[in-house]
Structures are given as structure tokens and as C-alpha cells.
Design a protein around this motif. Structure first.
Motif, PDB file in Angstrom:
ATOM      1  N   UNK A   1       6.594  19.328  -2.692  1.00 25.34           N
ATOM      2  CA  UNK A   1       7.165  18.135  -3.281  1.00 25.34           C
ATOM      3  C   UNK A   1       6.125  17.477  -4.169  1.00 25.34           C
ATOM      4  N   UNK A   2       6.579  16.981  -5.314  1.00 18.12           N
ATOM      5  CA  UNK A   2       5.703  16.223  -6.198  1.00 18.12           C
ATOM      6  C   UNK A   2       6.122  14.765  -6.152  1.00 18.12           C
ATOM      7  N   UNK A   3       5.181  13.908  -5.830  1.00 14.09           N
ATOM      8  CA  UNK A   3       5.397  12.469  -5.796  1.00 14.09           C
ATOM      9  C   UNK A   3       4.702  11.875  -7.014  1.00 14.09           C
ATOM     10  N   UNK A   4       5.464  11.171  -7.851  1.00 16.76           N
ATOM     11  CA  UNK A   4       4.921  10.591  -9.078  1.00 16.76           C
ATOM     12  C   UNK A   4       5.003   9.077  -8.963  1.00 16.76           C
ATOM     13  N   UNK A   5       3.854   8.454  -8.770  1.00 16.58           N
ATOM     14  CA  UNK A   5       3.800   7.002  -8.595  1.00 16.58           C
ATOM     15  C   UNK A   5       2.400   6.524  -8.932  1.00 16.58           C
ATOM     16  N   UNK A   6       2.310   5.375  -9.564  1.00 14.18           N
ATOM     17  CA  UNK A   6       1.003   4.820  -9.923  1.00 14.18           C
ATOM     18  C   UNK A   6       0.471   3.845  -8.882  1.00 14.18           C
ATOM     19  N   UNK A   8      -1.007   3.474  -5.277  1.00 13.95           N
ATOM     20  CA  UNK A   8      -1.532   4.231  -4.138  1.00 13.95           C
ATOM     21  C   UNK A   8      -0.892   3.850  -2.804  1.00 13.95           C
ATOM     22  N   UNK A   9      -0.532   2.581  -2.634  1.00 12.80           N
ATOM     23  CA  UNK A   9       0.102   2.161  -1.375  1.00 12.80           C
ATOM     24  C   UNK A   9       1.472   2.814  -1.211  1.00 12.80           C
ATOM     25  N   UNK A  10       2.218   2.944  -2.304  1.00 13.31           N
ATOM     26  CA  UNK A  10       3.525   3.609  -2.234  1.00 13.31           C
ATOM     27  C   UNK A  10       3.366   5.099  -1.941  1.00 13.31           C
ATOM     28  N   UNK A  11       2.347   5.712  -2.509  1.00 14.09           N
ATOM     29  CA  UNK A  11       2.080   7.128  -2.236  1.00 14.09           C
ATOM     30  C   UNK A  11       1.745   7.314  -0.757  1.00 14.09           C
ATOM     31  N   UNK A  12       0.880   6.452  -0.240  1.00 10.05           N
ATOM     32  CA  UNK A  12       0.508   6.536   1.182  1.00 10.05           C
ATOM     33  C   UNK A  12       1.713   6.328   2.087  1.00 10.05           C
ATOM     34  N   UNK A  13       2.507   5.311   1.791  1.00 11.33           N
ATOM     35  CA  UNK A  13       3.676   5.011   2.617  1.00 11.33           C
ATOM     36  C   UNK A  13       4.678   6.168   2.599  1.00 11.33           C
ATOM     37  N   UNK A  15       4.098   9.313   1.914  1.00 17.81           N
ATOM     38  CA  UNK A  15       3.494  10.457   2.605  1.00 17.81           C
ATOM     39  C   UNK A  15       3.558  10.282   4.119  1.00 17.81           C
ATOM     40  N   UNK A  16       3.305   9.063   4.594  1.00 19.52           N
ATOM     41  CA  UNK A  16       3.383   8.793   6.032  1.00 19.52           C
ATOM     42  C   UNK A  16       4.797   8.985   6.562  1.00 19.52           C
ATOM     43  N   UNK A  17       5.779   8.489   5.837  1.00 20.26           N
ATOM     44  CA  UNK A  17       7.171   8.637   6.258  1.00 20.26           C
ATOM     45  C   UNK A  17       7.558  10.111   6.302  1.00 20.26           C
TER      46      UNK A  17
END
Length: 96
Positions: A1-6, A8-13, A15-17
Motif C-alpha cells: 500500500x502507498x500512503x500519500x500524505x504530508x 507525519x501524524x496522519x501517516x503514523x495514525x 499505519x497504527x490503525x
């Protein structure tokens, strides 16, 4: 999966979910629209990038916004088959 977001908190959240899911997700991330297109086309530093099964794409990105990324990916016959989920934290009704 590719996550595209600027953000970092959204990327971490995200990824955790996904880590709590019964299904295993290998998450790669990039933080702007230009990098997303390079990743998907295996260009630049992404020549060895895996083909993602899914792209989670933020609408509001630097350098190239999510709308432009979506249009570019879906107009490319080699990339158009990759499912893309759009998300945004924007409160603008036009984004929602």
C-alpha cells in the motif's frame, strides 16, 4: 500500500490503525504528489519501489495536489488499475 500524505501524524495514525488489522499491510509512504507519481512510475529514487495494491491519497498535498495525482494516475493505462482511496481532513464542502 502507498500512503500519500504530508502530515507525519496522519501517516503514523494510519499505519497504527492498519497494524491492528487481521490482514497484513506493507505500508510505504511519500509526502507530496510529485513523489507519489515518481513512486508509482518507478522513477528517480523509486526505481525499485513495489507496485502498491492500493493508494491512500490525501487531497491537499504540496507540489502536486491529490486531484492532479488522481487524474494523472487514472489517465495512465499502466497505473489506472491501482485502486485509490481519497481522504482529507479538510472541512471545505468542495473537498468533502
Amino acid at each position: 500500500m502507498l500512503l500519500v500524505d504530508d502530515n507525519p501524524a496522519d501517516i503514523d495514525l494510519t499505519s497504527e490503525v492498519l497494524a491492528t488489522s487481521k490482514r497484513h499491510f506493507h505500508v510505504q509512504s511519500v509526502n507530496d504528489g510529485v513523489a507519489a507519481v515518481l513512486f508509482l512510475r518507478h522513477e528517480g529514487k523509486y526505481t525499485e519501489a513495489p507496485v502498491p495494491d492500493l493508494v491512500v491519497l490525501d487531497l491537499n498535498l504540496p507540489r502536486k495536489d491529490g486531484r492532479a495525482v488522481l487524474a494523472e494516475v487514472k489517465s495512465d493505462p499502466e497505473l489506472a488499475r491501482i485502486p485509490i482511496v481519497i481522504f482529507t481532513t479538510s472541512q471545505a464542502s468542495s473537498d468533502i
